[in-house]
Design a protein around this motif. Structure first.
Motif, mmCIF file in Angstrom:
data_model
loop_
_atom_site.group_PDB
_atom_site.id
_atom_site.type_symbol
_atom_site.label_atom_id
_atom_site.label_comp_id
_atom_site.label_asym_id
_atom_site.label_seq_id
_atom_site.Cartn_x
_atom_site.Cartn_y
_atom_site.Cartn_z
ATOM 1 N N MET A 160 2.909 61.953 -37.524
ATOM 2 C CA MET A 160 3.348 60.614 -37.151
ATOM 3 C C MET A 160 4.834 60.391 -37.440
ATOM 4 S SD MET A 160 0.791 59.255 -35.718
ATOM 5 C CE MET A 160 1.163 57.523 -35.674
ATOM 6 N N LEU A 161 5.421 61.165 -38.354
ATOM 7 C CA LEU A 161 6.854 61.009 -38.645
ATOM 8 C C LEU A 161 7.716 61.281 -37.420
ATOM 9 C CD1 LEU A 161 7.275 62.493 -42.221
ATOM 10 C CD2 LEU A 161 7.275 60.104 -41.518
ATOM 11 N N SER A 162 7.251 62.150 -36.550
ATOM 12 C CA SER A 162 8.002 62.426 -35.325
ATOM 13 C C SER A 162 8.267 61.146 -34.547
ATOM 14 C CB SER A 162 7.234 63.401 -34.433
ATOM 15 O OG SER A 162 7.103 64.639 -35.055
ATOM 16 N N GLY A 168 14.645 53.261 -27.831
ATOM 17 C CA GLY A 168 15.232 52.052 -28.379
ATOM 18 C C GLY A 168 14.329 51.305 -29.336
ATOM 19 N N GLY A 169 13.398 51.995 -29.978
ATOM 20 C CA GLY A 169 12.484 51.365 -30.927
ATOM 21 C C GLY A 169 13.117 51.198 -32.301
ATOM 22 N N VAL A 170 12.321 50.710 -33.219
ATOM 23 C CA VAL A 170 12.793 50.470 -34.580
ATOM 24 C C VAL A 170 13.033 51.800 -35.289
ATOM 25 C CG1 VAL A 170 12.197 49.429 -36.794
ATOM 26 C CG2 VAL A 170 11.522 48.314 -34.660
ATOM 27 N N ALA A 171 14.196 51.947 -35.912
ATOM 28 C CA ALA A 171 14.524 53.172 -36.638
ATOM 29 C C ALA A 171 13.630 53.302 -37.872
ATOM 30 C CB ALA A 171 15.987 53.146 -37.065
ATOM 31 N N LEU A 172 13.334 54.530 -38.264
ATOM 32 C CA LEU A 172 12.450 54.799 -39.396
ATOM 33 C C LEU A 172 12.926 54.098 -40.667
ATOM 34 C CD1 LEU A 172 9.957 56.332 -40.389
ATOM 35 C CD2 LEU A 172 11.439 58.281 -40.845
ATOM 36 N N ARG A 173 14.201 54.022 -40.887
ATOM 37 C CA ARG A 173 14.714 53.412 -42.112
ATOM 38 C C ARG A 173 14.431 51.911 -42.165
ATOM 39 N NH1 ARG A 173 18.912 54.171 -38.749
ATOM 40 N NH2 ARG A 173 20.216 52.386 -38.287
ATOM 41 N N CYS A 174 14.043 51.301 -41.044
ATOM 42 C CA CYS A 174 13.766 49.863 -40.997
ATOM 43 C C CYS A 174 12.293 49.543 -41.186
ATOM 44 C CB CYS A 174 14.220 49.286 -39.653
ATOM 45 S SG CYS A 174 15.986 49.454 -39.359
ATOM 46 N N PHE A 175 11.446 50.518 -41.309
ATOM 47 C CA PHE A 175 10.019 50.277 -41.450
ATOM 48 C C PHE A 175 9.707 49.691 -42.816
ATOM 49 C CE2 PHE A 175 9.917 52.037 -37.564
ATOM 50 C CZ PHE A 175 8.935 52.929 -37.208
ATOM 51 N N ALA A 193 4.644 48.738 -46.629
ATOM 52 C CA ALA A 193 3.251 48.285 -46.555
ATOM 53 C C ALA A 193 2.633 48.495 -45.182
ATOM 54 C CB ALA A 193 3.161 46.809 -46.942
ATOM 55 N N THR A 194 3.466 48.585 -44.149
ATOM 56 C CA THR A 194 2.935 48.691 -42.793
ATOM 57 C C THR A 194 3.449 49.913 -42.036
ATOM 58 O OG1 THR A 194 4.698 47.267 -41.958
ATOM 59 C CG2 THR A 194 2.628 46.192 -42.592
ATOM 60 N N VAL A 195 3.998 50.884 -42.746
ATOM 61 C CA VAL A 195 4.619 52.024 -42.076
ATOM 62 C C VAL A 195 3.635 52.776 -41.193
ATOM 63 C CG1 VAL A 195 4.346 53.726 -43.938
ATOM 64 C CG2 VAL A 195 6.255 53.923 -42.335
ATOM 65 N N HIS A 196 2.396 52.938 -41.622
ATOM 66 C CA HIS A 196 1.429 53.662 -40.784
ATOM 67 C C HIS A 196 1.205 52.929 -39.459
ATOM 68 C CE1 HIS A 196 -1.812 56.261 -39.580
ATOM 69 N NE2 HIS A 196 -2.526 55.179 -39.321
ATOM 70 N N GLU A 197 1.014 51.620 -39.514
ATOM 71 C CA GLU A 197 0.792 50.846 -38.296
ATOM 72 C C GLU A 197 2.011 50.874 -37.390
ATOM 73 O OE1 GLU A 197 0.086 49.722 -41.371
ATOM 74 O OE2 GLU A 197 -2.105 49.711 -41.280
ATOM 75 N N LEU A 220 4.316 53.318 -37.230
ATOM 76 C CA LEU A 220 4.405 54.649 -36.625
ATOM 77 C C LEU A 220 3.349 54.822 -35.541
ATOM 78 C CD1 LEU A 220 5.088 56.835 -39.787
ATOM 79 C CD2 LEU A 220 6.695 56.286 -37.940
ATOM 80 N N LEU A 221 2.154 54.295 -35.775
ATOM 81 C CA LEU A 221 1.084 54.370 -34.786
ATOM 82 C C LEU A 221 1.472 53.626 -33.513
ATOM 83 C CD1 LEU A 221 -1.777 55.451 -34.351
ATOM 84 C CD2 LEU A 221 -2.637 53.298 -35.272
ATOM 85 N N CYS A 222 2.089 52.483 -33.671
ATOM 86 C CA CYS A 222 2.562 51.712 -32.515
ATOM 87 C C CYS A 222 3.628 52.492 -31.749
ATOM 88 C CB CYS A 222 3.101 50.367 -32.988
ATOM 89 S SG CYS A 222 3.698 49.310 -31.661
ATOM 90 N N ASN A 223 4.594 53.073 -32.466
ATOM 91 C CA ASN A 223 5.623 53.900 -31.818
ATOM 92 C C ASN A 223 4.982 55.071 -31.074
ATOM 93 O OD1 ASN A 223 7.723 52.371 -32.818
ATOM 94 N ND2 ASN A 223 8.699 54.038 -33.913
ATOM 95 N N ALA A 224 4.046 55.754 -31.738
ATOM 96 C CA ALA A 224 3.397 56.918 -31.133
ATOM 97 C C ALA A 224 2.684 56.518 -29.852
ATOM 98 C CB ALA A 224 2.418 57.545 -32.117
#
Length: 147
Positions: free
Chosen positions: A28-30, A40-47, A50-54, A56-60
């Motif tokens: 999911m980190l990819s 143009g999505g949210v950069a990883l550093r902005c996640f 508490a909700t990082v999994h959700e 990343l799942l949305c991005n994926a």
């Protein structure tokens, strides 16, 4: 064989930096790294932690829905990034990459064209899997950003 960028530490086991390495592959980190650059999505550093999994799942799901398709001769096309270049993080084979993508699409966007296309296939083994290049051009009209 892909390098599995997010999979294996590149330092000796006694190196103090190994404490922050992942102990298992986390594909999911990819979608926290490549999706923001390509779409143009949210950069990883902005996640948010508490909700990082959700997030990343949305991005994926969004990236997969926009980049997986069947072409005219029923070849399944997957994006090179992340699936070809980091294949080991997704199980090591084109088929395991496709299974990962299909599972995400079924869980998050079952009504997407990509998911409907994959659902229409009785057996993935009967269709060749092709990796298509990533389009790095910016879609300025559809860029997403934080307010």
């Amino acid at each position: 064989v892909s390098p599995g960028y997010f999979f294996l530490p590149r330092y000796d086991a006694d190196d103090p930096r190994t404490k922050v390495f992942l102990r298992r592959p986390e594909p999911m980190l990819s979608f926290g790294l490549f999706y923001p650059i390509c779409f143009g999505g949210v950069a990883l550093r902005c996640f948010q932690a508490a909700t990082v999994h959700e997030q990343l799942l949305c991005n994926a799901a969004q990236q997969l829905a926009e980049t997986i398709f069947l072409d005219g001769d029923r070849k399944i096309r997957l994006p090179q990034l992340p699936f070809q270049f980091y294949r080991d993080d997704f199980g090591g084979t084109p088929s395991s990459c496709l299974q990962f993508a299909h599972r995400i699409l079924q869980d998050v966007c079952p009504d997407s064209m990509a998911c409907r296309d994959l659902n229409s296939i009785a057996s993935f083994e009967d269709h060749p899997i092709i990796f298509h290049p990533t389009d790095w051009t910016a879609d300025i009209d559809n860029l997403k950003c934080l307010d």
